[in-house]
Design a protein around this motif. Sequence first.
Motif, PDB file in Angstrom:
ATOM      1  N   SER A  60       7.266   3.481  -2.735  1.00  0.00           N
ATOM      2  CA  SER A  60       8.663   3.924  -2.786  1.00  0.00           C
ATOM      3  C   SER A  60       9.009   4.812  -1.590  1.00  0.00           C
ATOM      4  O   SER A  60      10.072   4.662  -0.975  1.00  0.00           O
ATOM      5  CB  SER A  60       8.921   4.663  -4.096  1.00  0.00           C
ATOM      6  OG  SER A  60      10.227   5.131  -4.160  1.00  0.00           O
ATOM      7  N   VAL A  61       8.103   5.730  -1.249  1.00  0.00           N
ATOM      8  CA  VAL A  61       8.321   6.607  -0.089  1.00  0.00           C
ATOM      9  C   VAL A  61       8.368   5.774   1.197  1.00  0.00           C
ATOM     10  O   VAL A  61       9.218   6.003   2.070  1.00  0.00           O
ATOM     11  CB  VAL A  61       7.212   7.689  -0.014  1.00  0.00           C
ATOM     12  CG1 VAL A  61       7.242   8.419   1.309  1.00  0.00           C
ATOM     13  CG2 VAL A  61       7.351   8.666  -1.174  1.00  0.00           C
ATOM     14  N   LEU A  62       7.475   4.792   1.298  1.00  0.00           N
ATOM     15  CA  LEU A  62       7.459   3.932   2.485  1.00  0.00           C
ATOM     16  C   LEU A  62       8.736   3.103   2.599  1.00  0.00           C
ATOM     17  O   LEU A  62       9.273   2.921   3.704  1.00  0.00           O
ATOM     18  CB  LEU A  62       6.235   3.009   2.461  1.00  0.00           C
ATOM     19  CG  LEU A  62       4.890   3.682   2.697  1.00  0.00           C
ATOM     20  CD1 LEU A  62       3.741   2.734   2.350  1.00  0.00           C
ATOM     21  CD2 LEU A  62       4.772   4.171   4.134  1.00  0.00           C
ATOM     22  N   GLU A  63       9.230   2.603   1.483  1.00  0.00           N
ATOM     23  CA  GLU A  63      10.479   1.837   1.502  1.00  0.00           C
ATOM     24  C   GLU A  63      11.651   2.717   1.935  1.00  0.00           C
ATOM     25  O   GLU A  63      12.517   2.276   2.697  1.00  0.00           O
ATOM     26  CB  GLU A  63      10.744   1.225   0.129  1.00  0.00           C
ATOM     27  CG  GLU A  63       9.838   0.066  -0.199  1.00  0.00           C
ATOM     28  CD  GLU A  63      10.012  -0.448  -1.615  1.00  0.00           C
ATOM     29  OE1 GLU A  63      10.486   0.321  -2.493  1.00  0.00           O
ATOM     30  OE2 GLU A  63       9.661  -1.614  -1.849  1.00  0.00           O
ATOM     31  N   ASP A  64      11.688   3.947   1.448  1.00  0.00           N
ATOM     32  CA  ASP A  64      12.736   4.883   1.861  1.00  0.00           C
ATOM     33  C   ASP A  64      12.652   5.156   3.366  1.00  0.00           C
ATOM     34  O   ASP A  64      13.678   5.193   4.058  1.00  0.00           O
ATOM     35  CB  ASP A  64      12.637   6.203   1.097  1.00  0.00           C
ATOM     36  CG  ASP A  64      13.040   6.067  -0.358  1.00  0.00           C
ATOM     37  OD1 ASP A  64      13.677   5.049  -0.709  1.00  0.00           O
ATOM     38  OD2 ASP A  64      12.704   6.973  -1.148  1.00  0.00           O
ATOM     39  N   LYS A  65      11.439   5.347   3.861  1.00  0.00           N
ATOM     40  CA  LYS A  65      11.236   5.587   5.294  1.00  0.00           C
ATOM     41  C   LYS A  65      11.690   4.373   6.097  1.00  0.00           C
ATOM     42  O   LYS A  65      12.346   4.518   7.137  1.00  0.00           O
ATOM     43  CB  LYS A  65       9.749   5.899   5.561  1.00  0.00           C
ATOM     44  CG  LYS A  65       9.440   6.200   6.998  1.00  0.00           C
ATOM     45  CD  LYS A  65      10.045   7.518   7.432  1.00  0.00           C
ATOM     46  CE  LYS A  65       9.633   7.858   8.842  1.00  0.00           C
ATOM     47  NZ  LYS A  65      10.385   8.958   9.392  1.00  0.00           N
ATOM     48  N   CYS A  66      11.378   3.202   5.625  1.00  0.00           N
ATOM     49  CA  CYS A  66      11.786   1.966   6.298  1.00  0.00           C
ATOM     50  C   CYS A  66      13.321   1.866   6.356  1.00  0.00           C
ATOM     51  O   CYS A  66      13.884   1.556   7.410  1.00  0.00           O
ATOM     52  CB  CYS A  66      11.189   0.771   5.563  1.00  0.00           C
ATOM     53  SG  CYS A  66      11.442  -0.801   6.379  1.00  0.00           S
ATOM     54  N   ARG A  67      13.976   2.143   5.237  1.00  0.00           N
ATOM     55  CA  ARG A  67      15.453   2.110   5.215  1.00  0.00           C
ATOM     56  C   ARG A  67      16.040   3.121   6.190  1.00  0.00           C
ATOM     57  O   ARG A  67      17.015   2.848   6.887  1.00  0.00           O
ATOM     58  CB  ARG A  67      15.967   2.377   3.806  1.00  0.00           C
ATOM     59  CG  ARG A  67      15.991   1.168   2.916  1.00  0.00           C
ATOM     60  CD  ARG A  67      16.732   1.435   1.621  1.00  0.00           C
ATOM     61  NE  ARG A  67      15.976   2.272   0.711  1.00  0.00           N
ATOM     62  CZ  ARG A  67      15.055   1.835  -0.131  1.00  0.00           C
ATOM     63  NH1 ARG A  67      14.761   0.570  -0.171  1.00  0.00           N
ATOM     64  NH2 ARG A  67      14.420   2.658  -0.933  1.00  0.00           N
ATOM     65  N   SER A  74      20.092   0.840  13.569  1.00  0.00           N
ATOM     66  CA  SER A  74      21.440   0.267  13.488  1.00  0.00           C
ATOM     67  C   SER A  74      22.469   1.174  14.158  1.00  0.00           C
ATOM     68  O   SER A  74      23.360   0.694  14.874  1.00  0.00           O
ATOM     69  CB  SER A  74      21.840   0.037  12.033  1.00  0.00           C
ATOM     70  OG  SER A  74      20.988  -0.890  11.434  1.00  0.00           O
ATOM     71  N   LEU A  75      22.343   2.462  13.932  1.00  0.00           N
ATOM     72  CA  LEU A  75      23.260   3.407  14.568  1.00  0.00           C
ATOM     73  C   LEU A  75      23.077   3.418  16.089  1.00  0.00           C
ATOM     74  O   LEU A  75      24.057   3.492  16.832  1.00  0.00           O
ATOM     75  CB  LEU A  75      23.056   4.809  14.002  1.00  0.00           C
ATOM     76  CG  LEU A  75      23.515   5.024  12.563  1.00  0.00           C
ATOM     77  CD1 LEU A  75      23.108   6.407  12.067  1.00  0.00           C
ATOM     78  CD2 LEU A  75      25.009   4.820  12.431  1.00  0.00           C
ATOM     79  N   ILE A  86      16.427  -5.404   8.272  1.00  0.00           N
ATOM     80  CA  ILE A  86      15.477  -5.701   9.345  1.00  0.00           C
ATOM     81  C   ILE A  86      15.869  -7.009  10.019  1.00  0.00           C
ATOM     82  O   ILE A  86      15.817  -7.114  11.250  1.00  0.00           O
ATOM     83  CB  ILE A  86      14.042  -5.759   8.771  1.00  0.00           C
ATOM     84  CG1 ILE A  86      13.616  -4.354   8.322  1.00  0.00           C
ATOM     85  CG2 ILE A  86      13.073  -6.327   9.792  1.00  0.00           C
ATOM     86  CD1 ILE A  86      12.296  -4.306   7.603  1.00  0.00           C
ATOM     87  N   GLN A  87      16.283  -7.975   9.227  1.00  0.00           N
ATOM     88  CA  GLN A  87      16.662  -9.283   9.777  1.00  0.00           C
ATOM     89  C   GLN A  87      17.824  -9.176  10.766  1.00  0.00           C
ATOM     90  O   GLN A  87      17.851  -9.873  11.775  1.00  0.00           O
ATOM     91  CB  GLN A  87      17.035 -10.258   8.643  1.00  0.00           C
ATOM     92  CG  GLN A  87      15.930 -10.504   7.640  1.00  0.00           C
ATOM     93  CD  GLN A  87      14.674 -11.094   8.260  1.00  0.00           C
ATOM     94  OE1 GLN A  87      14.746 -11.920   9.154  1.00  0.00           O
ATOM     95  NE2 GLN A  87      13.526 -10.643   7.794  1.00  0.00           N
ATOM     96  N   SER A  88      18.750  -8.286  10.501  1.00  0.00           N
ATOM     97  CA  SER A  88      19.897  -8.136  11.411  1.00  0.00           C
ATOM     98  C   SER A  88      19.502  -7.439  12.710  1.00  0.00           C
ATOM     99  O   SER A  88      20.224  -7.531  13.708  1.00  0.00           O
ATOM    100  CB  SER A  88      21.034  -7.384  10.722  1.00  0.00           C
ATOM    101  OG  SER A  88      20.665  -6.050  10.431  1.00  0.00           O
ATOM    102  N   LEU A  89      18.366  -6.745  12.702  1.00  0.00           N
ATOM    103  CA  LEU A  89      17.902  -6.048  13.908  1.00  0.00           C
ATOM    104  C   LEU A  89      17.035  -6.931  14.804  1.00  0.00           C
ATOM    105  O   LEU A  89      16.886  -6.637  16.002  1.00  0.00           O
ATOM    106  CB  LEU A  89      17.098  -4.804  13.522  1.00  0.00           C
ATOM    107  CG  LEU A  89      17.846  -3.703  12.799  1.00  0.00           C
ATOM    108  CD1 LEU A  89      16.874  -2.619  12.360  1.00  0.00           C
ATOM    109  CD2 LEU A  89      18.947  -3.129  13.662  1.00  0.00           C
ATOM    110  N   LEU A  90      16.460  -7.980  14.274  1.00  0.00           N
ATOM    111  CA  LEU A  90      15.509  -8.805  15.020  1.00  0.00           C
ATOM    112  C   LEU A  90      16.039  -9.321  16.359  1.00  0.00           C
ATOM    113  O   LEU A  90      15.298  -9.314  17.348  1.00  0.00           O
ATOM    114  CB  LEU A  90      15.012  -9.970  14.153  1.00  0.00           C
ATOM    115  CG  LEU A  90      14.132  -9.571  12.969  1.00  0.00           C
ATOM    116  CD1 LEU A  90      13.754 -10.803  12.155  1.00  0.00           C
ATOM    117  CD2 LEU A  90      12.899  -8.813  13.414  1.00  0.00           C
ATOM    118  N   PRO A  91      17.295  -9.754  16.456  1.00  0.00           N
ATOM    119  CA  PRO A  91      17.778 -10.258  17.753  1.00  0.00           C
ATOM    120  C   PRO A  91      17.773  -9.195  18.870  1.00  0.00           C
ATOM    121  O   PRO A  91      17.791  -9.541  20.050  1.00  0.00           O
ATOM    122  CB  PRO A  91      19.209 -10.714  17.461  1.00  0.00           C
ATOM    123  CG  PRO A  91      19.269 -10.927  15.996  1.00  0.00           C
ATOM    124  CD  PRO A  91      18.275  -9.984  15.398  1.00  0.00           C
TER     125      PRO A  91
END
Length: 172
Positions: A60-67, A74-75, A86-91
């Motif tokens: 859960s902590v890792l998922e929060d860190k990933c988000r 994104s910013l 993550i998929q939107s960042l790949l390009p």
Amino acid sequence: MVDDEFTKNRFELEQVLVVLFRSLQELLILSKRERVSLLNEPDQILQIVEDKEVLLDKISVLEDKCRQIVQELSLALNLRHEDTSIQSLLPFFKSEEASRIKNLSDGIHSLASQARDLNHASQAIAITKLDWLKATQSFLIGMFQPEAGYRSPRDGMKHQEPVTGLGVEIRA
């Protein structure tokens, strides 16, 4: 400076995904052990469940860190989508970096699905075992409870109220 921050965040995202992937592998192993314990070694269940709770907290902590990292990336890219992923960042990553991150992301999704399926199977086993235990308990308690309207042969025709359980308590 912005490029350095972007690179740092991208690297940190990859590292968090690696740790998340390994944690999910560990969760899968614990889930398999839990299933075996449910079937054959019930005395080990408590320890396995505690280990899983600790691991799930870590995940859960890792998922929060990933988000958080995805949001920062994104910013930095001025992406203003409500649901950045993550998929939107790949390009925006180099092809080999994007490939590694995509593979990690796909692996994480696959492991999470496998763990979810194993947990559903373990839950079904636990419910079946619990139903069996309740049926056994009811049978055993029923053996010690006298029939309604039972009269002791010593009492002859004297009216006697049915005994309500002989001190055996029924719990669910």
